[in-house]
Structure formats: structure tokens, C-alpha cells
Design an enzyme around this catalytic site. Sequence first.
Site, PDB file in Angstrom:
ATOM      1  N   GLU A  20       0.824  -1.216   0.000  1.00 28.13           N
ATOM      2  CA  GLU A  20       0.000   0.000   0.000  1.00 28.13           C
ATOM      3  C   GLU A  20       0.858   1.266   0.000  1.00 28.13           C
ATOM      4  O   GLU A  20       2.073   1.220   0.136  1.00 28.13           O
ATOM      5  CB  GLU A  20      -0.904   0.031   1.251  1.00 28.13           C
ATOM      6  CG  GLU A  20      -2.364  -0.287   0.971  1.00 28.13           C
ATOM      7  CD  GLU A  20      -3.081   0.833   0.205  1.00 28.13           C
ATOM      8  OE1 GLU A  20      -2.429   1.825  -0.182  1.00 28.13           O
ATOM      9  OE2 GLU A  20      -4.285   0.707  -0.023  1.00 28.13           O
ATOM     10  N   ARG A 102      -7.415   1.908  13.403  1.00 20.97           N
ATOM     11  CA  ARG A 102      -6.082   2.258  12.907  1.00 20.97           C
ATOM     12  C   ARG A 102      -6.208   3.252  11.770  1.00 20.97           C
ATOM     13  O   ARG A 102      -7.274   3.404  11.156  1.00 20.97           O
ATOM     14  CB  ARG A 102      -5.332   1.015  12.422  1.00 20.97           C
ATOM     15  CG  ARG A 102      -5.881   0.377  11.145  1.00 20.97           C
ATOM     16  CD  ARG A 102      -4.875  -0.609  10.581  1.00 20.97           C
ATOM     17  NE  ARG A 102      -5.370  -1.380   9.440  1.00 20.97           N
ATOM     18  CZ  ARG A 102      -5.362  -0.965   8.181  1.00 20.97           C
ATOM     19  NH1 ARG A 102      -4.929   0.269   7.886  1.00 20.97           N
ATOM     20  NH2 ARG A 102      -5.815  -1.739   7.207  1.00 20.97           N
ATOM     21  N   ASN A 104      -5.627   4.620   8.017  1.00 15.77           N
ATOM     22  CA  ASN A 104      -5.631   4.000   6.697  1.00 15.77           C
ATOM     23  C   ASN A 104      -5.448   5.086   5.652  1.00 15.77           C
ATOM     24  O   ASN A 104      -6.351   5.881   5.418  1.00 15.77           O
ATOM     25  CB  ASN A 104      -6.943   3.241   6.453  1.00 15.77           C
ATOM     26  CG  ASN A 104      -6.840   2.307   5.271  1.00 15.77           C
ATOM     27  OD1 ASN A 104      -5.921   1.500   5.202  1.00 15.77           O
ATOM     28  ND2 ASN A 104      -7.780   2.403   4.346  1.00 15.77           N
ATOM     29  N   ASN A 150     -10.370   5.799   2.833  1.00 16.38           N
ATOM     30  CA  ASN A 150      -9.255   5.307   2.039  1.00 16.38           C
ATOM     31  C   ASN A 150      -8.635   6.427   1.211  1.00 16.38           C
ATOM     32  O   ASN A 150      -8.392   7.501   1.724  1.00 16.38           O
ATOM     33  CB  ASN A 150      -9.711   4.119   1.178  1.00 16.38           C
ATOM     34  CG  ASN A 150      -8.641   3.057   1.046  1.00 16.38           C
ATOM     35  OD1 ASN A 150      -7.471   3.358   0.829  1.00 16.38           O
ATOM     36  ND2 ASN A 150      -9.031   1.806   1.170  1.00 16.38           N
ATOM     37  N   ASP A 200      -9.941   2.044  -4.004  1.00 17.15           N
ATOM     38  CA  ASP A 200      -8.951   2.022  -2.926  1.00 17.15           C
ATOM     39  C   ASP A 200      -8.079   3.274  -3.026  1.00 17.15           C
ATOM     40  O   ASP A 200      -8.543   4.369  -2.758  1.00 17.15           O
ATOM     41  CB  ASP A 200      -8.149   0.715  -3.038  1.00 17.15           C
ATOM     42  CG  ASP A 200      -7.360   0.364  -1.788  1.00 17.15           C
ATOM     43  OD1 ASP A 200      -6.907   1.295  -1.088  1.00 17.15           O
ATOM     44  OD2 ASP A 200      -7.159  -0.826  -1.515  1.00 17.15           O
TER      45      ASP A 200
END
Length: 285
Positions: A20, A102, A104, A150, A200
Site C-alpha cells: 500500500e 487504525r 488508513n 481510504n 482504494d
Amino acid sequence: MKTVVPDITTAVQIDATIGESPIWSAKRQRLLWIDIMGGKLHAYDRAAGRNETLEIPAIVGALAEDPLGTLTLGLGSDLARLTSNGEVERFASPPHAEPGFRFNDGKYDSQGRLWTGLMNTEGRKGSGILYRYDPDGIWHVFDRGFDLPNGLEWSHDGRTFYFTDSHKGEIHAYDFEPNSGDIGNRRLFFSIDPALGKPDGLTIDEEGFFLSVLFDGSAILRIDPEGKVERKIELPVPRPTCCTFAGDGRHLFVTTARVGLSDADLQVAPASGALLRLDYEEALQ
């Protein structure tokens, strides 16, 4: 919508669980990217064709570089910086940090303010938060109610901010004031049935088109400034995650994931988890 199948090469053959957050660091002349669940920071030297790896003692949900070249990592629900000697120093936590959450994805704006999403790791709907963290250490909450916050990006003129909710299959646009960092006038910019792929990572090309990478969609969608898909760039993996341009602006690098894939899936798509590369100019022909 045009569909293209470009030539894809593997820049780094590696079994990342969730590759990522690829970024091109002009300061380091490296393509940097993370493996979220593997707890790794990768640095790819494209000139030498070599990849170096730094082990990170936590889940790494975000990687961003500020305007001065300092690297920030999202470690669980903490922010950390990478020091010049390669050490990781935690320095901040958001006001709503709780167990099961968390960071992202995240990016710095032109004024050195970090924009990032906080997500629930158990998939609790509507729990995601959009934050801005300022250089003076102050946190600001700008929006809530996301299922999976995202990819994020700005228009070239800096007047519009875009933010992705993957599980809803949506990208939202906001008016953005570069000097103050305020956003408003949220509206739906783009939507897709998540069954066709979940948007994403998000980046912008030189012509102002947005590249939304489809996790579970084996593709990148090139979306025009009006929110219409101009073309679909097919990829040889089912779970691509994010993309970015290298320093030349021509080569596009794509991170990928192998999380949740069966042995049969991996036999069909062995590049899952690798860092991929394609010639973007050729993909636009």
C-alpha cells in the site's frame, strides 16, 4: 469507456500481504511503499533495480511524506516519524483512538497538514473519521460516517479535495481552501457497485484525471474531472491497492495484495503482493 490491457512488468517480486501507500520521494530518489500487515517499509531504487526493506514493529496503515521530505507512518492509531538514522518515533494519537481502530492512508497538503482516515479493523459501518493533523500538533475532525476511509487527493488547482469510502464504493468531493485548510460542500463525485471492485488508492495524473485502483476489481479506473470513467486499465492481479507515478511522470507503479487469496487464486495471479510497473503513456494510447 475504453478498456486497455497494458504491458505490466514486476518491479519488485515480493509476497506483500497488503502492499500500500506508494509514494515517490524526490529527496531519496526512491519509490517508497508499505506492507500493512507485514509491518514493512520498502524503498525501491529504480535506477539500480534494488529494493530495501525496513522492519516496522507494528501494523503500518499509512505512509506520507511532508513538503520537507520527512516520512510519517500510521502505526495502528499512532503517528510516527522516521528519523534520519532509521528509527521510528511515535509522536501523536488522534482524540478518538480506541482499540480496534487504525489509520488508513494519508497525504500532506501543500501547507504541511496531514490528512488521514481512521478506520475500524472489524468493519464497523459508519465508524470511519476524516482527520487533519496540523504542524502545531492540533487535530481537526472534518467528516465522519465512513465505512472504510481510504484514498485521498486534490485537484491540480488545489481547490477541490477528494476522499474515498471503499466499502460504499464512493469517492466524495469537497471544496478546499488551501490557506486555511477548511473543506465543505461535500458531494458525491463517483460511485461504483462494490461487487465490481472497491475503490482504494487515489492519485491524479498530469491531465487532471483521477486514477482509482479497484481492490477486487483487477483494474485502475481513469476518471475525468466530471466523475465519468474515461478508461479501465486492466491488471493481472485481483487485489491491486494503490498507484503512484515515479519521478519521470511516465511510469506508474502499483502496489498489490495477496491477503485473503487462496492457493488457487495465487496460481492464477502470482504477482499478487508484488510491486508492479506500467508505461502510462502507452496505457493512454
